[in-house]
Design an enzyme around this catalytic site. Structure first.
Site, PDB file in Angstrom:
ATOM      1  N   ARG A  78       0.859  -1.188   0.000  1.00 22.93           N
ATOM      2  CA  ARG A  78       0.000   0.000   0.000  1.00 22.93           C
ATOM      3  C   ARG A  78       0.895   1.238   0.000  1.00 22.93           C
ATOM      4  O   ARG A  78       1.680   1.431   0.923  1.00 22.93           O
ATOM      5  CB  ARG A  78      -0.899  -0.015   1.240  1.00 22.93           C
ATOM      6  CG  ARG A  78      -1.728   1.237   1.355  1.00 22.93           C
ATOM      7  CD  ARG A  78      -2.678   1.237   2.559  1.00 22.93           C
ATOM      8  NE  ARG A  78      -3.375   2.498   2.555  1.00 22.93           N
ATOM      9  CZ  ARG A  78      -3.456   3.334   3.572  1.00 22.93           C
ATOM     10  NH1 ARG A  78      -2.953   3.034   4.755  1.00 22.93           N
ATOM     11  NH2 ARG A  78      -4.064   4.488   3.449  1.00 22.93           N
ATOM     12  N   HIS A 122      -2.792  10.989   0.922  1.00 21.90           N
ATOM     13  CA  HIS A 122      -2.255  10.742   2.262  1.00 21.90           C
ATOM     14  C   HIS A 122      -1.551  12.024   2.707  1.00 21.90           C
ATOM     15  O   HIS A 122      -0.349  12.040   2.946  1.00 21.90           O
ATOM     16  CB  HIS A 122      -1.322   9.528   2.249  1.00 21.90           C
ATOM     17  CG  HIS A 122      -1.066   8.915   3.592  1.00 21.90           C
ATOM     18  ND1 HIS A 122      -1.233   7.569   3.861  1.00 21.90           N
ATOM     19  CD2 HIS A 122      -0.639   9.454   4.756  1.00 21.90           C
ATOM     20  CE1 HIS A 122      -0.906   7.314   5.122  1.00 21.90           C
ATOM     21  NE2 HIS A 122      -0.534   8.440   5.684  1.00 21.90           N
ATOM     22  N   GLU A 167      -7.430   8.571   6.359  1.00 19.85           N
ATOM     23  CA  GLU A 167      -7.735   9.172   7.662  1.00 19.85           C
ATOM     24  C   GLU A 167      -8.320  10.583   7.573  1.00 19.85           C
ATOM     25  O   GLU A 167      -7.694  11.570   7.997  1.00 19.85           O
ATOM     26  CB  GLU A 167      -6.482   9.148   8.555  1.00 19.85           C
ATOM     27  CG  GLU A 167      -5.952   7.738   8.762  1.00 19.85           C
ATOM     28  CD  GLU A 167      -4.735   7.658   9.690  1.00 19.85           C
ATOM     29  OE1 GLU A 167      -4.222   8.708  10.110  1.00 19.85           O
ATOM     30  OE2 GLU A 167      -4.314   6.528   9.997  1.00 19.85           O
ATOM     31  N   ASN A 293      -7.483   1.658   9.908  1.00 17.09           N
ATOM     32  CA  ASN A 293      -6.186   1.982  10.503  1.00 17.09           C
ATOM     33  C   ASN A 293      -6.410   1.982  12.006  1.00 17.09           C
ATOM     34  O   ASN A 293      -7.225   2.759  12.512  1.00 17.09           O
ATOM     35  CB  ASN A 293      -5.701   3.369  10.072  1.00 17.09           C
ATOM     36  CG  ASN A 293      -5.407   3.446   8.583  1.00 17.09           C
ATOM     37  OD1 ASN A 293      -5.590   2.483   7.850  1.00 17.09           O
ATOM     38  ND2 ASN A 293      -4.945   4.596   8.133  1.00 17.09           N
ATOM     39  N   TYR A 295      -4.569   1.788  15.917  1.00 20.64           N
ATOM     40  CA  TYR A 295      -3.372   1.830  16.764  1.00 20.64           C
ATOM     41  C   TYR A 295      -3.681   1.715  18.249  1.00 20.64           C
ATOM     42  O   TYR A 295      -2.972   1.052  18.983  1.00 20.64           O
ATOM     43  CB  TYR A 295      -2.584   3.122  16.512  1.00 20.64           C
ATOM     44  CG  TYR A 295      -1.973   3.149  15.137  1.00 20.64           C
ATOM     45  CD1 TYR A 295      -0.718   2.598  14.907  1.00 20.64           C
ATOM     46  CD2 TYR A 295      -2.676   3.678  14.050  1.00 20.64           C
ATOM     47  CE1 TYR A 295      -0.159   2.594  13.637  1.00 20.64           C
ATOM     48  CE2 TYR A 295      -2.117   3.675  12.774  1.00 20.64           C
ATOM     49  CZ  TYR A 295      -0.862   3.127  12.573  1.00 20.64           C
ATOM     50  OH  TYR A 295      -0.314   3.108  11.320  1.00 20.64           O
ATOM     51  N   GLU A 353      -3.697  -0.253   8.114  1.00 16.92           N
ATOM     52  CA  GLU A 353      -2.548   0.167   8.932  1.00 16.92           C
ATOM     53  C   GLU A 353      -2.696  -0.401  10.331  1.00 16.92           C
ATOM     54  O   GLU A 353      -3.783  -0.370  10.910  1.00 16.92           O
ATOM     55  CB  GLU A 353      -2.466   1.691   9.079  1.00 16.92           C
ATOM     56  CG  GLU A 353      -1.915   2.428   7.905  1.00 16.92           C
ATOM     57  CD  GLU A 353      -1.773   3.926   8.171  1.00 16.92           C
ATOM     58  OE1 GLU A 353      -1.548   4.330   9.335  1.00 16.92           O
ATOM     59  OE2 GLU A 353      -1.902   4.683   7.199  1.00 16.92           O
TER      60      GLU A 353
HETATM   61  O1  IFM Z   1       2.491   7.525  10.194  1.00 15.37           O
HETATM   62  C1  IFM Z   1       1.106   7.543  10.341  1.00 15.37           C
HETATM   63  C2  IFM Z   1       0.419   7.376   9.002  1.00 15.37           C
HETATM   64  O2  IFM Z   1       0.830   8.344   8.094  1.00 15.37           O
HETATM   65  C3  IFM Z   1      -1.074   7.502   9.165  1.00 15.37           C
HETATM   66  N1  IFM Z   1      -1.549   6.623  10.209  1.00 15.37           N
HETATM   67  C4  IFM Z   1      -0.866   6.619  11.463  1.00 15.37           C
HETATM   68  C5  IFM Z   1       0.624   6.457  11.248  1.00 15.37           C
HETATM   69  C6  IFM Z   1       1.359   6.460  12.604  1.00 15.37           C
HETATM   70  O3  IFM Z   1       1.125   7.659  13.268  1.00 15.37           O
END
Ligand code: IFM
Length: 449
Positions: A78, A122, A167, A293, A295, A353
């Site tokens: 990606r 992005h 995002e 995405n 985290y 992500e």
């Molecule tokens: O590095 C970023 C990415 O560009 C977008 N999503 C989160 C990642 C980590 O912060």
């Protein structure tokens, strides 16, 4: 005795990057200035004055990077396309040299047996478009369509998997409300208008991509944050619901044809004058997959809502954290998938992500051992696997990131890669996690403890 987790044989194993974070070549071959060029060149905006001018020098080292991907056994990659590389002014004249770069990259990926997943936006908006108002201005949506046309026409014969945006929440909140990302504005109204136009531009672009790319799979990547009330109290539960609305439902609902969530509309008390007739229908253009995405979660405790941000305060739980200070919460992967399946009608999902920043360094032997990252990825994959077993249509996983890279306002101080980048020499060193991931891909799974 150890058991094994095995993913479906057609599960897509990948890694992700983004143009500004890895390419460098910021003013080469006719590329125009982006808002991140301007922002990072402005003193005080990025840690240690870092910029993406050179980054991982992928603009020159793409062939060697694809060879590395092949060596790791990646099935998919990606990447994002830099808008100002293709349209230096944001609209109008196409820079053929910019398009050629991505065309060569795609050819090389296909030769290596790696499926390209292209993201159109992005975060590197052409600066001339920001000078004209940026995402808060409706006109930007037309420029995005020109851009989507140019890229999908040029690559649509070879790229089948597309994401319009990465995002929308970060684009609008960090760029136009918190001011920590380009263009560094701090206005609630701009944030709301920007979010609207990002989703609108997405919806406008979906049919264009489909027209230029036969059998295209088109989606969008959203950042998701499970909101967990810190207690069973009514107040905490209400705060978590509201914050879910602000961060998640505000983007998910319109994409799924539900319009903006009413509780959040009331919360903002905005006149929403940027919404025009037909917009909500356009934003809900059917997509083939939703990119996730993920985290970390928010643990939400209710206090008064600070008027400045209009967001309930949050508190992370104590426990395990990555180098970003983000709590490690693998269960969030399962919860997200189950929730998205239950509440929305998206036909399929990809984890576009997921990954961890760790304070990695080569040891005396020149090896980079990152057991915390392996553990992070493994535990998240276990949760995803469980969701798949329960019938969630999760089709693939992209680790963030292939390479250490420019982590926005943190510059190069945070390392997310499964491959270490020694910036002065640009040497790539696959970390232990890359070797582990190679094995996972080759075996389609891994033993559980
Ligand atoms: O590095 C970023 C990415 O560009 C977008 N999503 C989160 C990642 C980590 O912060």
């Amino acid at each position: 005795m150890s058991n094994r987790i095995t993913f479906p044989s057609d599960f897509v194993w990948g890694a992700a990057t983004a143009s500004y974070q890895i390419e460098g070549g910021w003013d080469e071959d006719g590329k125009g200035e982006s808002i991140w060029d301007r922002f990072s060149h402005t003193p005080g905006k990025v840690a240690e004055g870092h910029t993406g001018d050179i980054a991982c020098d992928h603009y020159h080292r793409w062939r060697e990077d694809v060879a590395l991907m092949k060596e790791l056994g990646l099935k998919a990659y990606r990447f994002s396309v830099s808008w100002p590389r293709v349209l230096p002014q944001g609209r109008g004249k196409v820079n053929q040299l910019g398009l050629d770069f991505y065309s060569r990259l795609v050819d090389e990926l296909l030769r290596a047996g790696i499926t390209p997943f292209a993201t159109l936006y992005h975060w590197d908006l052409p600066q001339p478009l920001q000078d004209a108002g940026g995402w808060p201005e409706r006109d930007v949506t037309g420029a995005f369509c020109e851009y989507a046309q140019a890229v999908s026409r040029a690559l649509g014969d070879r790229v089948r998997h597309w994401m319009t945006m990465n995002e929308p929440h970060i684009i609008s909140f960090l760029g136009y409300l918190d001011g920590v990302h380009a263009p560094g504005h701090t206005s609630r109204e701009e944030m709301l208008a920007a979010a609207h136009h990002v989703l609108l531009a997405h919806g406008m672009a979906v049919p264009l991509i489909r027209a230029n790319s036969k059998d295209a799979q088109v989606g969008i990547a959203l950042d998701h944050y499970p909101q967990i009330p810190a207690s069973e109290s009514e107040a905490d539960r209400k705060a978590a619901l509201l914050q879910d609305g602000v961060l998640n439902r505000w983007f998910l609902d319109p994409l799924d044809g539900k319009g903006y969530p009413q509780d959040v509309v009331e919360h903002y008390r905005s006149d929403m004058r940027f919404v025009q007739a037909g917009d909500l229908q356009t934003m809900a253009a059917p997509i083939d997959f939703l990119g996730i995405n993920y985290y970390f979660r928010y643990l939400v405790r209710s206090k008064e809502i600070p008027e400045a941000q209009n967001m309930p305060p949050t508190q992370f739980s104590t426990g395990e954290f990555t180098d970003m200070g983000w709590e490690v919460y693998p269960q969030g992967a399962y919860k997200l998938l189950k929730r998205l399946q239950a509440d929305y009608s998206f036909p399929a999902f990809y984890f576009t992500e997921n990954g961890a920043a760790c304070p990695d360094h080569p040891d005396a032997q020149g090896e980079v051992n990152d057991p915390a990252r392996i553990s992070f990825i493994k535990r998240h994959l276990e949760q995803m696997h469980q969701a798949i077993l329960e019938g969630v249509p999760l089709r693939g996983y992209f680790v963030w990131s292939l390479l250490d890279n420019f982590e926005w306002a943190f510059g190069y101080t945070k390392r997310f890669g499964i491959v270490y980048v020694d910036y002065p020499s640009q040497k790539r060193i696959p970390k232990a996690s890359a070797n582990w991931y190679r094995q996972v891909i080759a075996e389609g799974g891994f033993p559980t403890d």
